[in-house]
Motif scaffolding. Structure first.
Motif, PDB file in Angstrom:
ATOM      1  N   TRP A 124       0.830  -1.123  -0.023  1.00  0.00           N
ATOM      2  CA  TRP A 124       0.013   0.000   0.003  1.00  0.00           C
ATOM      3  C   TRP A 124       0.818   1.392   0.020  1.00  0.00           C
ATOM      4  O   TRP A 124       0.259   2.315   0.180  1.00  0.00           O
ATOM      5  CB  TRP A 124      -0.895  -0.081   1.173  1.00  0.00           C
ATOM      6  N   HIS A 125       2.081   1.163  -0.319  1.00  0.00           N
ATOM      7  CA  HIS A 125       2.885   2.271  -0.300  1.00  0.00           C
ATOM      8  C   HIS A 125       2.553   3.476  -1.384  1.00  0.00           C
ATOM      9  O   HIS A 125       3.024   4.574  -1.232  1.00  0.00           O
ATOM     10  CB  HIS A 125       4.282   2.204  -0.479  1.00  0.00           C
ATOM     11  N   HIS A 126       1.905   3.201  -2.313  1.00  0.00           N
ATOM     12  CA  HIS A 126       1.031   4.018  -3.238  1.00  0.00           C
ATOM     13  C   HIS A 126      -0.390   4.483  -2.599  1.00  0.00           C
ATOM     14  O   HIS A 126      -0.754   5.584  -3.430  1.00  0.00           O
ATOM     15  CB  HIS A 126       1.186   3.746  -4.765  1.00  0.00           C
ATOM     16  N   GLN A 127      -0.965   3.814  -1.781  1.00  0.00           N
ATOM     17  CA  GLN A 127      -2.210   4.114  -1.427  1.00  0.00           C
ATOM     18  C   GLN A 127      -2.239   4.116   0.016  1.00  0.00           C
ATOM     19  O   GLN A 127      -2.872   3.053   0.552  1.00  0.00           O
ATOM     20  CB  GLN A 127      -3.113   3.015  -2.144  1.00  0.00           C
ATOM     21  N   PRO A 128      -1.672   4.885   0.831  1.00  0.00           N
ATOM     22  CA  PRO A 128      -1.232   4.635   2.269  1.00  0.00           C
ATOM     23  C   PRO A 128      -2.714   4.707   3.009  1.00  0.00           C
ATOM     24  O   PRO A 128      -2.674   4.212   4.202  1.00  0.00           O
ATOM     25  CB  PRO A 128      -0.527   5.900   2.624  1.00  0.00           C
ATOM     26  N   ASP A 129      -3.555   5.263   2.501  1.00  0.00           N
ATOM     27  CA  ASP A 129      -4.888   5.680   2.960  1.00  0.00           C
ATOM     28  C   ASP A 129      -5.969   4.426   2.847  1.00  0.00           C
ATOM     29  O   ASP A 129      -7.245   4.360   3.165  1.00  0.00           O
ATOM     30  CB  ASP A 129      -5.497   7.045   3.314  1.00  0.00           C
TER      31      ASP A 129
END
Length: 276
Positions: A124-129
Motif C-alpha cells: 500500500w505504499h502508493h495508497q497509504p490510506d
C-alpha cells in the motif's frame, strides 16, 4: 542477502546518521550510480529517523525499514532505466509504475518474507490510506509513501529538473490533506531538516556551501563552503553554523549547481572538530 544489507545500513546509520545522509544525498545526484539502490537506501534511512521522531516501536521500525528497501523490487531494473531515459514514461512503463506495489508484494512472498507488516507497507505504499490491509499500520504507510515521493522529487531526470529538499517537502504538503500529513510531515522534516546533509545551499554572504550536519533547527544545518563568492573552488574545509546570521542560508541550490567535487574524507575530518 536482504537482511545483511539492511543490518549494514542500520549499523552505519546508528554510528553516524549525518554521515549516512550525506553519502546518500550525494549519491542521489550521481547518475552513474544505480538510482534504484540509492533511492531504496535513502528512503530506508529517512524512514528510520522519522519513525523514531514519531515514536514507532522497534518492531514497527524494523518492518518499515525493510519495506523501504524492497517496495520497488517489482520494478527495480525499470526504475534505473526511467532515471536515465530522455523520454517520458511509455504507456507500458506507466502501467508498471501503477502495478509494481502488487508485483513487489508477490516477489517478496515468493522470496519467503513473512513479516505481515512489511508486506502490508509494500502493498500500500502508493495508497497509504486504503481501508484494506492492517489499520494499525496507517501512520507507517503514510511515512513510507511520503518519503518515497520526497526522495523521488529530489532526483533529477532528463525529462525534468530535480527539486530541492525544501521544495520537495512543500510540494508534498500542497498535494495532500493537511491533517493527514501534519504529524508525519513534521517528523520527516525534523529527521532530515530542510537542508539535509549532502545537499547544497547559497549563503547570504554569496558563497556556495554543502550541508554536512543537521543543526538544532530544521533550517540551520552546519555547512562547508565549496565555492567562494568569486566563483572559485574553496579548499579550506571548515564547518560553519548557519544559525549565525553571518553564515545564514539565503536559498537552497540544485545538485547540478554544485560544480566542484566534495571530498568526503575532508568533510569527515572537518565534522570531527565540531563533534568533540
Amino acid at each position: 542477502r536482504l537482511a545483511a544489507l539492511e543490518n549494514k545500513a542500520r549499523a552505519l546509520l546508528q554510528a553516524d546518521a549525518d554521515d549516512s545522509l550525506f553519502c546518500l544525498f550525494q549519491a542521489l545526484a550521481d547518475s552513474s550510480l544505480g538510482y534504484c539502490a540509492t533511492h531504496a537506501l535513502l528512503c530506508a534511512c529517512v524512514c528510520e529517523l522519522a519513525a523514531q521522531k514519531l515514536g514507532l516501536n522497534s518492531q514497527q521500525r524494523q518492518s518499515l525499514m525493510s519495506a523501504a528497501l524492497t517496495m520497488n523490487i517489482g520494478m527495480a531494473r525499470e526504475q534505473d532505466v526511467l532515471a536515465r531515459q530522455n523520454e517520458a514514461p511509455t504507456p507500458e512503463q506507466r502501467q508498471l509504475i501503477q502495478d509494481h506495489p502488487q508485483l513487489s508484494l508477490k516477489i517478496l512472498v515468493w522470496l519467503g518474507i513473512e513479516d505481515v507488516e512489511e508486506l502490508d507497507l509494500v502493498r500500500w505504499h502508493h495508497q497509504p490510506d486504503s481501508t484494506e490491509g492492517l489499520p494499525h499500520n496507517l501512520q507507517a504507510r503514510r511515512l513510507l509513501s511520503m518519503t518515497d515521493v520526497f526522495v523521488a522529487k529530489m532526483a533529477a531526470r532528463r525529462t525534468r529538473e530535480a527539486l530541492s529538499p525544501l521544495e520537495s517537502a512543500k510540494s508534498i504538503y500542497l498535494q495532500t490533506e493537511k491533517e493527514v500529513t501534519a504529524s508525519v510531515g513534521g517528523a520527516l522534516t525534523a529527521a532530515v531538516g530542510f537542508y539535509p546533509p549532502g545537499t547544497y545551499v547559497r549563503l547570504v554572504s554569496g558563497e556556495t556551501a554543502v550541508a554536512v550536519q543537521r543543526g538544532l533547527r530544521a533550517n540551520t544545518p552546519w555547512v562547508i563552503i565549496i565555492i567562494d563568492r568569486n566563483g572559485m573552488p574553496a579548499f579550506n574545509y571548515h564547518c560553519l553554523d548557519t544559525s549565525d546570521p553571518a553564515c545564514a542560508i539565503a536559498a537552497p541550490m540544485l545538485f547540478r549547481t554544485g560544480k566542484v567535487a566534495v571530498n568526503i574524507e575532508r568533510v569527515r575530518r572537518a565534522r570531527e572538530k565540531i563533534r568533540r
